[in-house]
Write an enzyme that holds these catalytic residues in place. Sequence first.
Site, short mmCIF file in Angstrom:
data_model
loop_
_atom_site.label_atom_id
_atom_site.label_comp_id
_atom_site.label_asym_id
_atom_site.label_seq_id
_atom_site.Cartn_x
_atom_site.Cartn_y
_atom_site.Cartn_z
N CYS A 147 0.83 -1.20 0.00
CA CYS A 147 0.00 0.00 0.00
C CYS A 147 0.87 1.25 0.00
O CYS A 147 2.02 1.23 0.43
CB CYS A 147 -0.95 0.06 1.18
SG CYS A 147 -1.92 -1.42 1.43
N ARG A 149 2.83 0.57 -5.51
CA ARG A 149 2.84 -0.12 -4.22
C ARG A 149 1.60 -0.99 -4.02
O ARG A 149 1.46 -1.65 -2.99
CB ARG A 149 2.93 0.90 -3.08
CG ARG A 149 4.19 1.74 -3.14
CD ARG A 149 4.20 2.77 -2.05
NE ARG A 149 4.40 2.18 -0.75
CZ ARG A 149 5.58 1.99 -0.17
NH1 ARG A 149 6.67 2.35 -0.79
NH2 ARG A 149 5.67 1.45 1.02
N TRP A 177 -2.85 -2.66 -1.62
CA TRP A 177 -2.54 -4.03 -2.05
C TRP A 177 -3.14 -4.90 -0.96
O TRP A 177 -2.70 -4.88 0.19
CB TRP A 177 -1.04 -4.23 -2.14
CG TRP A 177 -0.66 -5.56 -2.73
CD1 TRP A 177 -0.59 -5.89 -4.05
CD2 TRP A 177 -0.29 -6.74 -2.01
NE1 TRP A 177 -0.20 -7.21 -4.19
CE2 TRP A 177 0.00 -7.75 -2.95
CE3 TRP A 177 -0.17 -7.05 -0.64
CZ2 TRP A 177 0.38 -9.03 -2.59
CZ3 TRP A 177 0.23 -8.34 -0.29
CH2 TRP A 177 0.49 -9.32 -1.27
N ASN A 203 -0.63 1.80 6.08
CA ASN A 203 0.20 0.86 5.31
C ASN A 203 0.89 -0.05 6.31
O ASN A 203 1.53 0.44 7.25
CB ASN A 203 1.25 1.64 4.49
CG ASN A 203 2.32 0.73 3.91
OD1 ASN A 203 2.04 -0.42 3.56
ND2 ASN A 203 3.53 1.23 3.83
N GLY A 204 0.77 -1.35 6.14
CA GLY A 204 1.40 -2.29 7.07
C GLY A 204 0.40 -3.37 7.44
O GLY A 204 -0.61 -3.56 6.76
N GLU A 211 16.19 -15.33 -13.87
CA GLU A 211 15.65 -13.99 -14.02
C GLU A 211 14.70 -13.92 -15.21
O GLU A 211 13.65 -13.29 -15.16
CB GLU A 211 16.80 -12.98 -14.14
CG GLU A 211 16.39 -11.53 -14.30
CD GLU A 211 15.51 -10.99 -13.19
OE1 GLU A 211 15.38 -11.62 -12.13
OE2 GLU A 211 14.90 -9.93 -13.40
N LYS A 217 10.68 -12.94 -15.00
CA LYS A 217 10.08 -11.85 -15.79
C LYS A 217 8.88 -12.38 -16.57
O LYS A 217 7.84 -11.74 -16.63
CB LYS A 217 11.09 -11.25 -16.78
CG LYS A 217 12.19 -10.41 -16.19
CD LYS A 217 11.75 -9.05 -15.68
CE LYS A 217 11.47 -9.11 -14.22
NZ LYS A 217 12.55 -8.89 -13.30
N GLU A 244 5.80 -13.07 -14.19
CA GLU A 244 5.10 -11.94 -13.59
C GLU A 244 4.41 -11.06 -14.62
O GLU A 244 3.40 -10.44 -14.31
CB GLU A 244 6.02 -11.13 -12.67
CG GLU A 244 7.10 -10.31 -13.30
CD GLU A 244 7.87 -9.48 -12.25
OE1 GLU A 244 9.07 -9.29 -12.46
OE2 GLU A 244 7.29 -9.03 -11.26
N HIS A 274 16.77 -35.09 -15.02
CA HIS A 274 16.40 -35.67 -13.72
C HIS A 274 14.92 -35.42 -13.39
O HIS A 274 14.51 -35.59 -12.25
CB HIS A 274 17.29 -35.10 -12.62
CG HIS A 274 18.73 -35.43 -12.82
ND1 HIS A 274 19.25 -36.71 -12.72
CD2 HIS A 274 19.79 -34.64 -13.19
CE1 HIS A 274 20.54 -36.70 -12.97
NE2 HIS A 274 20.90 -35.46 -13.27
N LYS A 329 5.22 -3.24 -6.31
CA LYS A 329 6.67 -3.10 -6.45
C LYS A 329 7.39 -3.21 -5.12
O LYS A 329 8.45 -3.79 -5.02
CB LYS A 329 7.02 -1.77 -7.12
CG LYS A 329 8.49 -1.68 -7.43
CD LYS A 329 8.76 -0.88 -8.65
CE LYS A 329 10.20 -1.00 -9.08
NZ LYS A 329 10.50 -2.24 -9.82
#
Length: 616
Positions: A2, A27, A77, A103-104, A482, A486, A489, A505, A611
């Site tokens: 948030c 956020r 969020w 926020n939290g 990486e 990408k 997401e 394997h 983010k």
Amino acid sequence: MCGIVGCTTTERADRYLLPALQALEYRGYDSVGVAIATTDGTVTTVRSINRIGDLTAQLEARTGARLSGTGIGHTRWATHGDVTEANAHPHQDCDGLVSVVHNGIIENADVLRAELIAEGHRFSSGVDSEVICHLIEQSLVGASDSGLQGAIESCVRRLEGSWAILVMETSTGRLFATTHRAPLLVASSDNGHFVASDVTAIAPWITAFRVMSDGDLVELGSPLRWIAGGVEVAPPEALGLSWSSSFLSLAADDPDFMGREIAEQPETVERILSELAPRVSTGDLWRELGLPHFRRVAVLGCGTSLNAGRIIAHAFGAFGAIVNTAVTASEAGAVVLDAETLVIAASQSGETADVLRALDELQTGRGRVLALTNSMHSTLARRADGVLNCSAGPEIGVAATKTFVAQVVTGVCLALSAMVARGTVLRAQADAIVDDLRRTPDRLENAIAVSRQWVPDIVESVRDAQGFLFLGRGAGVVYAAEGALKLKELTYRWAEHYPAGELKHGPLALVEEGTPVVVIESADGRLSANVAEVRSRGGRVISIGGPGSSIPVVDGNPEALTRSGRVSQGRGGNTFAACGPLESVVPMQILARELAIALGRDVDKPRNLAKSVTVE
Ligand code: AGP
């Protein structure tokens, strides 16, 4: 997660709050809302589970008293409670005495809620944050009425968890901010007074800002009242804004933030190297941090920062035979480190809760902590023993791109400089490695141009694929990781990475006719055998490497394919390594972005993500 923002300005508060919330959307963007004091002592609250444009429409449609310059805003969020308008912030107490954004996470919210309900409070949402409103109300109307400041102080004494809270009183328009393990910055300018989770929210109207510490309580207004430990104190030193707010909006020719940030990678690395390179081969980059001698290195981080951390940890091993490990921050509790271990906490935002918690968990017996971050005023930077800025400038796209290359290059410079300082690497040897690093901007530029040429056709051919594999060997494995991150997401398609040798394997069972398999080429002969195994099962191999590969971004020099390998021989036969084929990340960033666009995804704000991940 948030984002929160508050202001007391002379112009209508929404003129500041709405653009600030737009800047904070990275956020979280599940819902958004503002509460603005009106000129007749009431409050107008508008909330939406759609984007910010909805708030503008609601505010334009309203009638009644004029909006004042005081207000608070929130972009969410979701952690507790569904994505509904009722759960969107700001929240109020039973009688609307205060409006609150938070926020939290309030960890003891269930207990507090039950207690408050038993005392007659009526809740109108399912979110943990609402208990804050009722706790403040309790004090404001209770026998021990101690005013708004006292009510906020007694409220936070009851809370467990993390919070950045803004409280606006309806009858007076007074606005307070307080924080505990969540970021909040305060700034004043001719435009008014501001408080926000991140300086990007208020950058257009300020030139300097002050960072709130845990436990601080600030009343916004003239004069600014800064309270620490219950007493009024002088505000902390103001920090200047080091970048232009033009970073925060798209220019006419920018397709989206992610596209712009991919394109910025060569100049980002150029800037970093012009700043750091002169201090690498002298060992000064390391010495200036003032950190003690260490024997081992542990790099910790999450997501893309963890991938960058793996490359950095490897560089310490390759340059100086330093025992090294990369630690997934959210699992750090089980990791045993000793006091001779240098802990490098890599975090773009410097606010990632898993990283901050990991530092708490490693307290016993851990060595010094060096923060490698893109935010020098972040909670991580303030908690570390030393800070190294990865200097990428603001990154707005939720997917990390330019901050990845910035972390890798900065971290590799650090590792090399530390080894020069301890005499493991000679200055001339370091110079040779730095010279090689200085070619990185050109390599990245070339990789962007080549990828733009080759990726569109590949996107067409894999558009309907539901799952992807990413393979590499040696340094290529981290780049494969990486690339898979990408792709996941941004496109919401399954993607997994493996060391190529692991394929046989188990994961080889996933390969069928047409399965896209992205391979980071290396000079390791065994890789071609692994690729042949994929091809013979019908896999669609997309190779990233030198001439002849599907996306030939790496220059023709065979050495280039093994830059993870030997550059020169050090004392005691150490092999020196830089960062592997860094440019190979570029086509994977572009592939993920272009496939996402083709599938109609929002590349700057992928679903379910934010983010800055400030919850565990
Ligand atoms: C990467 O594209 C991500 N969105 C994510 O994995 C990110 O790298 C991670 O959350 C860590 O963030 P930080 O660097 O701010 O700590």
